[in-house]
Design an enzyme around this catalytic site. Structure first.
Site, PDB file in Angstrom:
ATOM      1  CG  ASP A 127      -2.319   0.015   1.127  1.00  0.00           C
ATOM      2  OD1 ASP A 127      -2.567   1.288   0.234  1.00  0.00           O
ATOM      3  OD2 ASP A 127      -2.972  -0.590   1.345  1.00  0.00           O
ATOM      4  CG  ASP A 229      -5.059   4.768   0.966  1.00  0.00           C
ATOM      5  OD1 ASP A 229      -5.779   3.920   1.159  1.00  0.00           O
ATOM      6  OD2 ASP A 229      -5.056   5.780   1.520  1.00  0.00           O
ATOM      7  CD  GLU A 283      -8.788   3.419  -1.719  1.00  0.00           C
ATOM      8  OE1 GLU A 283      -8.175   4.437  -1.854  1.00  0.00           O
ATOM      9  OE2 GLU A 283      -9.620   3.166  -1.063  1.00  0.00           O
ATOM     10  CG  HIS A 349      -8.873  -2.632   4.329  1.00  0.00           C
ATOM     11  ND1 HIS A 349      -8.834  -2.866   3.153  1.00  0.00           N
ATOM     12  CD2 HIS A 349      -8.649  -1.475   4.682  1.00  0.00           C
ATOM     13  CE1 HIS A 349      -8.200  -1.510   2.494  1.00  0.00           C
ATOM     14  NE2 HIS A 349      -8.193  -0.563   3.431  1.00  0.00           N
ATOM     15  CG  ASP A 350     -11.366   0.712   3.082  1.00  0.00           C
ATOM     16  OD1 ASP A 350     -11.210   0.702   4.316  1.00  0.00           O
ATOM     17  OD2 ASP A 350     -10.885   1.155   2.132  1.00  0.00           O
TER      18      ASP A 350
HETATM   19  C1  NOJ Z   1      -8.611   4.066   1.598  1.00  0.00           C
HETATM   20  C2  NOJ Z   1      -8.237   2.851   2.511  1.00  0.00           C
HETATM   21  O1  NOJ Z   1      -8.518   1.607   2.075  1.00  0.00           O
HETATM   22  C3  NOJ Z   1      -8.997   3.240   3.926  1.00  0.00           C
HETATM   23  O2  NOJ Z   1      -8.873   1.814   4.723  1.00  0.00           O
HETATM   24  C4  NOJ Z   1      -8.428   4.271   4.749  1.00  0.00           C
HETATM   25  O3  NOJ Z   1      -9.265   4.941   5.847  1.00  0.00           O
HETATM   26  C5  NOJ Z   1      -8.625   5.601   3.682  1.00  0.00           C
HETATM   27  N1  NOJ Z   1      -8.019   5.337   2.292  1.00  0.00           N
HETATM   28  C6  NOJ Z   1      -7.739   6.622   4.204  1.00  0.00           C
HETATM   29  O4  NOJ Z   1      -6.346   6.452   4.008  1.00  0.00           O
END
Ligand code: NOJ
Length: 574
Positions: A127, A229, A283, A349-350
């Protein structure tokens, strides 16, 4: 002689391009690349395996599971951030880009992990979190210390004598305010995410060089790629114009792909990406499929692939429409059909858990719907990204109290609602379905204490269903969700048409079934997926007499287009 051969070859190319008097447009998506053929398995290090008993997953834990990872048949591991971090947002707030987070281990552990993966023929993607850093990063400490600091311009500051800065919405802030006043220098700094995640100033060439230097550090170590990211937010209009009232409801329109973003990506490509055999994935990739495409169109020399986000966002609420989901996936596939490349995912994970969001986690349907969703991810065009734990059909956590949660976005939103007298019970109900922590509970290895994840107290509670849903039990069952995952991974690897072949949606108005074909070089597969708990019939216009059954997720697969609940079936069309 060499010259003559080269001339004959290029003449052949010209003739083939102009055959029948028509110029044939080259389909760049048929160009073979390792990152197109890869299956990416995402590991959330905090929750995968704890080796030292502190309740937090670590690199040694991942190393202890390398043979398991190999057994899955995947080609690439993407690790969420493992850098030095105070963990306000679980590593997405980096305080040391070239060091390893203490909770996770040491650089020696990292080197051993990379070697262990490479020895097994598996690549590693890291990442890259450079829209923002942690407020505990040395750059920010220096930056906030004085208006004259050489680091002042590494971040976005607004001097208070200019008055209050124009409102900017923050995704994770307790007050939703992205400007944070700092009395030390009587100025506000910008943070699109939490207060502890100040946004970096990409207009500053020095900052950009620092980032390229970080990327080279990891690329020189031998890693195989970067996931950028939130990078769509990196470029900003630093005159900070006012935005219309209510813009925060669609902030991507105002924050995403602004200013010189493409210039920065082209520079990054020239300075770093083009010099290594690494892949790169965006992303957040803008507001539309066209935005995303512009970041990965090979002719533009920016990144390799972009996430298809729009489709995943559809299931943010319960009861989404499959017809809509099909429309969106098909639209994105068509935008990327000849140039540019997509990453296909439904969970990470989000998000809440795959089976709980898109399938059905009731006992009766958990296994079949998990397998059906995995079939979908593994049969679409694009590079599949698959999230750890989904290969077991792990489900949402079902936490009931705010104290059970850890996610900064959720905790701060709760505080926000509390401060404005919002409906906290309604919020608790919503997050039970949608909170990111649902996808972050510890990996369920066995039916022993803490699911075999740790000998200590887990940083986030283990899902109560670990006694029945765990890796050890599924290893013993040839029909388990896990063994189906292995089977379909192999199936994709054995059939390149699933990577490169043309996609055609069939029976598009069917509200329950997702049916499509994939074809290449005269070979055609038909894929039928029932996304519902009902028996359904899909009318694809294909005569089943001319098909050969290749794979299905139920004991007795359908032979005529009538699909049992959550059935998935793949045929060859002869
Ligand atoms: C996207 C990431 O996947 C997430 O987990 C994060 O909170 C935000 N970007 C901020 O970095």
């Amino acid at each position: 002689m060499k010259k003559i051969i080269l001339s004959i070859l290029s003449l052949g190319l010209v003739i083939s391009q102009f055959c029948n008097g028509q110029q044939l447009i080259k389909n760049e998506n048929l160009d073979k690349k390792w990152w197109k053929e890869a299956i990416v398995y995402q590991i959330y290090p905090r929750s995968f395996k704890d080796n030292d008993g502190d309740g937090i997953g670590d690199l040694k834990g991942i190393i202890s599971k390398l043979d398991y990872i190999k057994s899955l048949g995947v080609d690439v591991i993407w690790l969420n951030p493992i850098y030095g971090s105070p963990n306000d947002d679980n590593g997405y707030d980096v305080s040391d880009y070239k060091g390893i987070m203490k909770d996770f281990g040491t650089m020696d552990d990292f080197d051993a992990l990379l070697k262990g993966l490479h020895d097994r023929g598996i690549k590693l993607v890291m990442d890259l979190v450079v829209n923002h850093s942690s407020d505990e990063h040395e750059w920010f400490r220096q930056s906030r210390s004085s208006r004259n600091s050489p680091y002042r311009n590494y971040y976005h500051w607004w001097n208070a004598e200019q008055g209050k800065p124009p409102y900017r919405y923050s995704l994770f802030d307790v007050n939703h305010d992205a400007w944070r006043y700092d009395s030390l220098t009587n100025a506000y700094y910008l943070h699109y995410f939490s207060r502890k995640q100040p946004d970096l100033n990409w207009e500053n060439p020095k900052l950009r060089q620092e980032v390229y230097d970080i990327m080279k550090f990891w690329a020189n170590k031998g890693i195989d790629g970067f996931r950028l990211d939130a990078f769509q937010f990196a470029a900003k209009d630093t005159t900070f114009p006012g935005f219309p009232k209510g813009f925060e409801k669609n902030f991507n329109l105002y924050y995403g792909v602004q200013g010189n973003l493409h210039g920065y990506l082209q520079e990054m490509n020239k300075e770093v990406l083009s010099k290594y055999n690494v892949m790169s994935v965006a992303e957040g990739a803008g507001n539309t499929n066209e935005d995303a495409h512009n970041m990965v169109d090979a002719d533009r020399h920016e990144l390799n692939m972009a996430y298809a986000f729009e489709a995943v966002d559809i299931a943010k609420k319960e009861g989404y429409s499959l017809i809509h989901l099909k429309e969106v996936f098909s639209k994105w596939d068509s935008t990327f059909s000849e140039k540019g490349w997509l990453s296909i995912f439904l969970a990470n994970h989000d998000q809440a858990r795959l089976v709980s969001r898109f399938g059905n986690d009731a006992q009766e349907f958990r296994e079949s719907s998990s397998k059906m969703l995995t079939t979908f991810i593994m049969t679409m065009r694009g590079t599949p990204y698959y999230y750890n734990g989904d290969e077991l059909g792990m489900t949402n956590a079902g936490f009931t109290k705010i104290e059970d949660y850890n996610d900064v976005a959720t905790l701060n939103e709760y505080q926000h609602l509390k401060s404005i007298g919002g409906d906290l019970n309604k919020f608790l109900n919503q997050i039970q379905f949608s909170c990111r922590d649902n996808g972050r509970t510890p990996f369920q290895w066995n039916d022993k204490e803490n699911a075999g994840f740790t000998t200590g107290k887990p940083w986030l509670q283990v899902n109560k269903n670990y006694k029945t849903i765990n890796e050890e039990a599924q290893e013993k069952d040839a029909n388990s969700v896990l063994n189906y995952f292995r089977k379909i991974v192999k199936f994709r690897k054995d059939n390149p048409l699933l990577t490169y072949g043309k996609y055609t949606l069939l029976d598009k108005n069917n509200p329950d079934a997702y049916s499509f074909t994939r074809e290449m070089d005269g070979k055609k597969f038909l894929i039928l997926l029932n996304f519902s708990a009902k028996l359904t019939t899909t009318n694809t216009g294909i005569n089943f007499k001319n098909t050969t059954l290749l794979l299905g997720n139920l004991k007795k697969p359908s032979v005529d287009g009538t699909l049992k609940p959550y059935e998935a079936v793949i045929y060859q069309v002869n």
